[in-house]
Motif scaffolding. Structure first.
Motif, mmCIF file in Angstrom:
data_model
loop_
_atom_site.group_PDB
_atom_site.id
_atom_site.type_symbol
_atom_site.label_atom_id
_atom_site.label_comp_id
_atom_site.label_asym_id
_atom_site.label_seq_id
_atom_site.Cartn_x
_atom_site.Cartn_y
_atom_site.Cartn_z
ATOM 1 N N HIS A 172 -5.652 -6.481 4.222
ATOM 2 C CA HIS A 172 -4.496 -5.950 4.960
ATOM 3 C C HIS A 172 -4.841 -5.723 6.436
ATOM 4 O O HIS A 172 -4.011 -5.971 7.314
ATOM 5 N N ILE B 252 1.016 -0.889 5.652
ATOM 6 C CA ILE B 252 1.917 -1.962 5.224
ATOM 7 C C ILE B 252 3.330 -1.696 5.756
ATOM 8 O O ILE B 252 4.014 -2.607 6.240
ATOM 9 N N HIS B 253 3.747 -0.423 5.660
ATOM 10 C CA HIS B 253 5.089 0.010 6.073
ATOM 11 C C HIS B 253 5.322 -0.254 7.565
ATOM 12 O O HIS B 253 6.296 -0.917 7.950
ATOM 13 N N ALA C 13 5.211 -3.956 8.565
ATOM 14 C CA ALA C 13 6.449 -4.657 8.199
ATOM 15 C C ALA C 13 7.547 -4.376 9.222
ATOM 16 O O ALA C 13 8.347 -5.265 9.548
ATOM 17 N N GLN C 14 7.590 -3.137 9.721
ATOM 18 C CA GLN C 14 8.560 -2.831 10.773
ATOM 19 C C GLN C 14 8.245 -3.678 12.009
ATOM 20 O O GLN C 14 9.144 -4.202 12.667
ATOM 21 N N ASP D 276 -0.584 2.249 2.372
ATOM 22 C CA ASP D 276 0.862 2.031 2.290
ATOM 23 C C ASP D 276 1.524 2.226 3.653
ATOM 24 O O ASP D 276 2.454 1.496 4.017
ATOM 25 N N ASN D 277 1.047 3.224 4.389
ATOM 26 C CA ASN D 277 1.596 3.500 5.715
ATOM 27 C C ASN D 277 1.330 2.322 6.666
ATOM 28 O O ASN D 277 2.170 1.987 7.506
ATOM 29 N N PHE E 150 2.807 -12.999 5.252
ATOM 30 C CA PHE E 150 2.459 -11.787 4.506
ATOM 31 C C PHE E 150 1.378 -12.041 3.465
ATOM 32 O O PHE E 150 0.534 -11.174 3.209
ATOM 33 N N LEU F 285 -4.381 5.721 -0.680
ATOM 34 C CA LEU F 285 -3.258 4.799 -0.870
ATOM 35 C C LEU F 285 -2.167 5.070 0.168
ATOM 36 O O LEU F 285 -1.505 4.137 0.644
ATOM 37 N N TYR F 286 -1.995 6.337 0.526
ATOM 38 C CA TYR F 286 -0.995 6.651 1.552
ATOM 39 C C TYR F 286 -1.370 5.989 2.881
ATOM 40 O O TYR F 286 -0.513 5.431 3.576
#
Lengths: 169, 169
Positions: free
Chosen positions: B26, B145-146, B149-150, B142-143, B165, B138-139
């Motif tokens: 990632h 990835i979030h 993506a924006q 995930d943050n 991706f 994980l947060y």
């Protein structure tokens, strides 16, 4: 800064049970993002030529439940695959949410049936995408986070505040 | 569809070693998304009143490396925390990428020093955010990835095709 040597090969980071809880938290948030869209904008709003959010959600539905079921059963005959969109006839938010909930139920039913050995095996998801099972499942989750985040930009561009990222209740 | 009972409590889903590899994939993708921005647009482009992508990346930098270091050492005195942005003086893409790489190095150095027991302990990240260690990590992922993506929506709105991706090489 030096890189520390990895001295063990199999340190448990997260169990399958906790991973499922984590994913179900994401599903609740994704559901709220779908709900936050006005019905029409869910199906026709776009930025930069990207797909409407409903079409992204259809991909998530086609991938997540059938993906976990296929991994759990080694049977991919019930899945439509990444690109076929069995959900393509869906044109209302309510119907989309129903299908989303069904795929959440499939995740919750099938993930607990996958063994520790299976998570480490190589599988060809949807007969096409080869990977180690845990990586395939993380791909499904990451893909959900990714498209949901794109949906939050759509919401902001419509003047709507997205549901809070940190709230998974 | 019925929900299958969970019969074991600790089925290994992913090891810490594989989680690190997954995260580093990632990081490579996030780096490519940063690189894809024109220098000025990285710092001033916005949709719907959202932060420029550089500001989101500064959050990722402030959180990820210091977060993993704090968890590994139980010492949060070197971290600026989610909201302080030690990176706030950064105004060029090259400088931002350098800091991003340093935080990737910190992740790669400190994550392997965290024990299986530690991943299950409760910690107050940055002295503020209480959670189980695996969930905190994980947060962070995930943050990333979030917000990445924006950033891809920002790129599309600028007529730029984002990096794929699925490519984590």
């Amino acid at each position: 800064m030096t890189t520390t040597e990895i001295t063990t090969e199999n340190t448990l980071f997260i169990s399958a049970q906790d991973l499922l809880s984590h994913w179900l938290g994401h599903r609740r948030l994704t559901r709220r993002v779908i709900e936050a869209f006005p019905d029409d904008k869910l199906f026709d709003h776009s930025i930069g030529g990207m797909r409407p959010f409903a079409t992204m959600v259809k991909e998530l539905i086609d991938v997540s439940g059938p993906g976990v079921q296929g991994i759990a059963t080694s049977d991919w005959s019930n899945s439509s695959g990444f690109d076929e969109h069995s959900t393509k006839g869906i044109t209302s938010k309510a119907a989309l949410l129903n299908l989303f909930d069904e795929s959440t139920d499939a995740i919750a039913s099938y993930l607990p049936t996958i063994s520790a050995e299976r998570f480490q095996q190589t599988e060809r998801a949807f007969g096409m995408y080869e990977g180690i099972v845990f990586d395939l499942i993380l791909y499904f989750i990451d893909n959900e986070i990714h498209h949901r985040a794109q949906g939050t930009v759509y919401l902001r561009s419509l003047g709507i505040e997205p549901p809070a990222f940190y709230n998974r209740d």
